[in-house]
Design an enzyme around this catalytic site. Structure first.
Site, PDB file in Angstrom:
ATOM      1  N   MET A   1      46.362  49.583  33.144  1.00 22.52           N
ATOM      2  CA  MET A   1      45.252  49.118  33.985  1.00 22.52           C
ATOM      3  C   MET A   1      43.987  49.109  33.139  1.00 22.52           C
ATOM      4  O   MET A   1      43.516  50.167  32.684  1.00 22.52           O
ATOM      5  CB  MET A   1      45.087  50.019  35.216  1.00 22.52           C
ATOM      6  CG  MET A   1      46.187  49.843  36.262  1.00 22.52           C
ATOM      7  SD  MET A   1      45.889  50.777  37.766  1.00 22.52           S
ATOM      8  CE  MET A   1      46.438  52.409  37.316  1.00 22.52           C
TER       9      MET A   1
ATOM     10  N   CYS B   1      48.802  38.617  33.918  1.00 24.51           N
ATOM     11  CA  CYS B   1      47.376  38.644  34.257  1.00 24.51           C
ATOM     12  C   CYS B   1      46.996  37.429  35.111  1.00 24.51           C
ATOM     13  O   CYS B   1      47.265  36.287  34.724  1.00 24.51           O
ATOM     14  CB  CYS B   1      46.552  38.669  32.978  1.00 24.51           C
ATOM     15  SG  CYS B   1      44.793  38.765  33.316  1.00 24.51           S
TER      16      CYS B   1
ATOM     17  N   GLY C   1      54.778  47.356  42.169  1.00 22.56           N
ATOM     18  CA  GLY C   1      54.038  46.810  43.299  1.00 22.56           C
ATOM     19  C   GLY C   1      54.139  47.671  44.539  1.00 22.56           C
ATOM     20  O   GLY C   1      55.222  47.901  45.070  1.00 22.56           O
TER      21      GLY C   1
ATOM     22  N   GLY D   1      50.775  51.698  39.587  1.00 23.21           N
ATOM     23  CA  GLY D   1      49.398  51.369  39.255  1.00 23.21           C
ATOM     24  C   GLY D   1      48.410  52.003  40.216  1.00 23.21           C
ATOM     25  O   GLY D   1      48.068  53.188  40.114  1.00 23.21           O
ATOM     26  N   ARG D   2      47.983  51.230  41.216  1.00 21.75           N
ATOM     27  CA  ARG D   2      46.866  51.651  42.058  1.00 21.75           C
ATOM     28  C   ARG D   2      47.117  52.938  42.838  1.00 21.75           C
ATOM     29  O   ARG D   2      46.177  53.630  43.213  1.00 21.75           O
ATOM     30  CB  ARG D   2      46.493  50.503  43.005  1.00 21.75           C
ATOM     31  CG  ARG D   2      45.954  49.279  42.273  1.00 21.75           C
ATOM     32  CD  ARG D   2      45.977  48.056  43.152  1.00 21.75           C
ATOM     33  NE  ARG D   2      47.348  47.731  43.554  1.00 21.75           N
ATOM     34  CZ  ARG D   2      47.678  46.922  44.534  1.00 21.75           C
ATOM     35  NH1 ARG D   2      46.730  46.338  45.235  1.00 21.75           N
ATOM     36  NH2 ARG D   2      48.943  46.694  44.825  1.00 21.75           N
TER      37      ARG D   2
HETATM   38  C1  LIG Z   1      42.056  47.889  37.693  1.00 20.56           C
HETATM   39  C2  LIG Z   1      43.357  47.239  37.314  1.00 20.56           C
HETATM   40  C3  LIG Z   1      43.559  46.817  36.014  1.00 20.56           C
HETATM   41  C4  LIG Z   1      44.763  46.232  35.656  1.00 20.56           C
HETATM   42  N1  LIG Z   1      44.976  45.878  34.352  1.00 20.56           N
HETATM   43  C5  LIG Z   1      46.202  45.422  33.968  1.00 20.56           C
HETATM   44  C6  LIG Z   1      46.499  45.155  32.606  1.00 20.56           C
HETATM   45  O1  LIG Z   1      45.666  45.317  31.716  1.00 20.56           O
HETATM   46  N2  LIG Z   1      47.752  44.699  32.304  1.00 20.56           N
HETATM   47  C7  LIG Z   1      48.705  44.491  33.265  1.00 20.56           C
HETATM   48  O2  LIG Z   1      49.837  44.087  32.945  1.00 20.56           O
HETATM   49  N3  LIG Z   1      48.448  44.744  34.550  1.00 20.56           N
HETATM   50  C8  LIG Z   1      47.238  45.211  34.916  1.00 20.56           C
HETATM   51  N4  LIG Z   1      47.007  45.516  36.227  1.00 20.56           N
HETATM   52  C9  LIG Z   1      48.098  45.339  37.196  1.00 20.56           C
HETATM   53  C10 LIG Z   1      48.897  46.624  37.341  1.00 20.56           C
HETATM   54  O3  LIG Z   1      49.476  46.997  36.102  1.00 20.56           O
HETATM   55  C11 LIG Z   1      50.012  46.458  38.386  1.00 20.56           C
HETATM   56  O4  LIG Z   1      50.886  45.450  37.959  1.00 20.56           O
HETATM   57  C12 LIG Z   1      49.473  46.073  39.757  1.00 20.56           C
HETATM   58  O5  LIG Z   1      48.347  46.852  40.086  1.00 20.56           O
HETATM   59  C13 LIG Z   1      50.545  46.228  40.832  1.00 20.56           C
HETATM   60  O6  LIG Z   1      51.033  47.532  40.884  1.00 20.56           O
HETATM   61  P1  LIG Z   1      50.512  48.605  41.979  1.00 20.56           P
HETATM   62  O7  LIG Z   1      50.770  48.018  43.333  1.00 20.56           O
HETATM   63  O8  LIG Z   1      51.302  49.844  41.688  1.00 20.56           O
HETATM   64  O9  LIG Z   1      49.034  48.753  41.744  1.00 20.56           O
HETATM   65  C14 LIG Z   1      45.786  46.064  36.614  1.00 20.56           C
HETATM   66  C15 LIG Z   1      45.575  46.487  37.926  1.00 20.56           C
HETATM   67  C16 LIG Z   1      44.387  47.080  38.281  1.00 20.56           C
HETATM   68  C17 LIG Z   1      44.210  47.551  39.688  1.00 20.56           C
END
Ligand SMILES: Cc1cc2nc3c(=O)[nH]c(=O)nc-3n(C[C@H](O)[C@H](O)[C@H](O)COP(=O)(O)O)c2cc1C
Length: 388
Positions: A28, A117, A221, A244-245
């Protein structure tokens, strides 16, 4: 918290890398720096687990050209046994060179390539989540990165989304291409680029990918609690999960995940006093890694996540979001009621990016007309920092 497995789940193997718990901290941008990765790692190890903790994304071109901002992000903590980095790239030659630099000069033990992205600035040039549409080009990038990492025995994985939109899905092809290129795994975020972070992640698509390929799939996700991670594994058959989040303002989620995958049931519900100690630890690690001024600035964005659902007053929240020093932080944290119980209504709810779907994904002109793109080049920006 619902059903924990009765037997411990095997760990996660990605080529030469093996971790005890099949959990990956999602890259992230602006979040998963060395300090945050250590915080999550400490939490997981406290429960006897261990996972993979991916560095925020860096660009291949930035690394190859030794761009100062890029190099500053390549910092690791002494506790990191596997240095894991996410690379962004659109040009096979740059990605290969950057892969080699990471392995040879930075002792990196796992490289993840970003093909998910959704930021318009990136997709407009055909990068990130737009790139897998060009199957041939995707294959070239993956093959060259895998070849560059091979002498160092470093596994290369890719992370992607379902596709550009529901009419232009790419994930099944991407899985096959990753497998043929020799990737160690593919991570799938169950949303399209058009969805950005809206709606719910499609775990059925993740299950489809598992059925479609013969390489480990990592599911991503909407894992907000450890029980969600177990549910995802059960429902989709993934080899591991990418979180992630769900851990924003809740690094202790990694303790719960370690417990859940070990067949134990832990659902950490820290009091405000315990959360405050975690905030202090986070700020302290940021200051150790970046110096006090920048560390405190970086810490500010985490305050509202840590305090989500707690009764802390608006004025105190505002002061915390402007914190300038660790001494100042200590003074402010003392004002929080240490006995306030964890606001359970905040459990299982989204945090961080959400937003609305895009009416249209911005792509280079004529991008969708050719689904191969072998030998073509896509402009790569050295200063692309926006992530996923
Ligand atoms: C603040 C933020 C920054 C992120 N930066 C990246 C990144 O640099 N590379 C990437 O592949 N995904 C990035 N993501 C996406 C997360 O890696 C992840 O795929 C997405 O948040 C879904 O997963 P989650 O529901 O567990 O959050 C980012 C997400 C957030 C919220």
């Amino acid at each position: 918290m619902s059903a924990a497995p009765t037997t411990p789940t095997p760990g996660l193997t990605l080529g030469s890398v093996r971790v005890a718990t099949p959990v990956v901290l999602a890259p992230m941008a602006g979040i998963t720096n060395a300090a945050y990765r250590r915080l999550c790692l400490e939490s997981m190890r406290a429960q006897g687990g261990d996972g993979l903790f991916v560095c925020e994304m860096i660009t291949s071109r930035g690394l190859v050209e030794r761009d100062e901002t890029t190099l500053k992000m390549l910092v690791f903590d002494e506790l990191e046994t596997v240095r894991s980095v996410q690379l962004y790239g659109t040009d096979p030659a740059y990605v290969a060179k950057a892969t080699e630099i990471l392995c040879a000069e930075y002792g990196v033990g796992h490289i993840d390539l970003n093909f998910g992205c959704p930021v318009p600035k990136v997709t407009r040039k055909g990068g990130g989540g737009a790139l897998p549409w060009k199957r041939g080009l995707l294959g070239e990038i993956l093959e060259q990165s895998v070849a560059a990492a091979a002498p160092y025995d470093v596994p290369v994985t890719m992370k992607t989304r379902k596709g550009i939109d529901e009419d232009h899905l790419t994930y099944l092809d991407a899985g096959r291409i990753a497998q043929e290129a020799g990737c160690a795994a593919i991570a799938l975020h169950g949303r399209t680029v058009a969805q950005a972070y809206s709606g719910e992640a499609d775990w059925d698509a993740i299950a489809d990918l598992v059925a479609h390929v013969d390489l480990p799939v990592l599911g991503n996700g909407d894992i907000w609690e450890a029980s969600d991670a177990l549910r995802m594994v059960e429902r989709t058959g993934v080899a591991g999960v990418v979180v992630g989040r769900g851990c924003l303002g809740r690094p202790w989620l990694f303790r719960d995940l370690a417990a859940a995958f070990a067949g134990e049931q832990v659902a950490t519900l820290p009091t405000l006093g315990e959360v405050s100690a975690m905030m202090r630890r986070h700020a302290e690690l940021l200051c150790e890694h970046m110096g006090e001024e920048r560390g405190c600035k970086e810490f500010r964005k985490h305050v509202s996540w840590y305090l989500k659902g707690f009764a802390a007053g608006g004025e105190l929240r505002r002061s915390l979001a402007l914190v300038e020093s660790l001494v100042g932080l200590d003074r402010m944290l003392e004002e929080l009621d240490p006995d306030e119980p964890f606001p359970t209504q905040a459990l299982g709810t989204p945090r961080g990016r959400q937003g609305s779907p895009r009416a249209r994904v911005v792509l280079p002109e004529g991008w969708l007309d050719d689904a191969d793109g072998s030998g073509s080049s896509v402009h790569e920006d050295a200063a692309e920092l926006s992530g996923g």
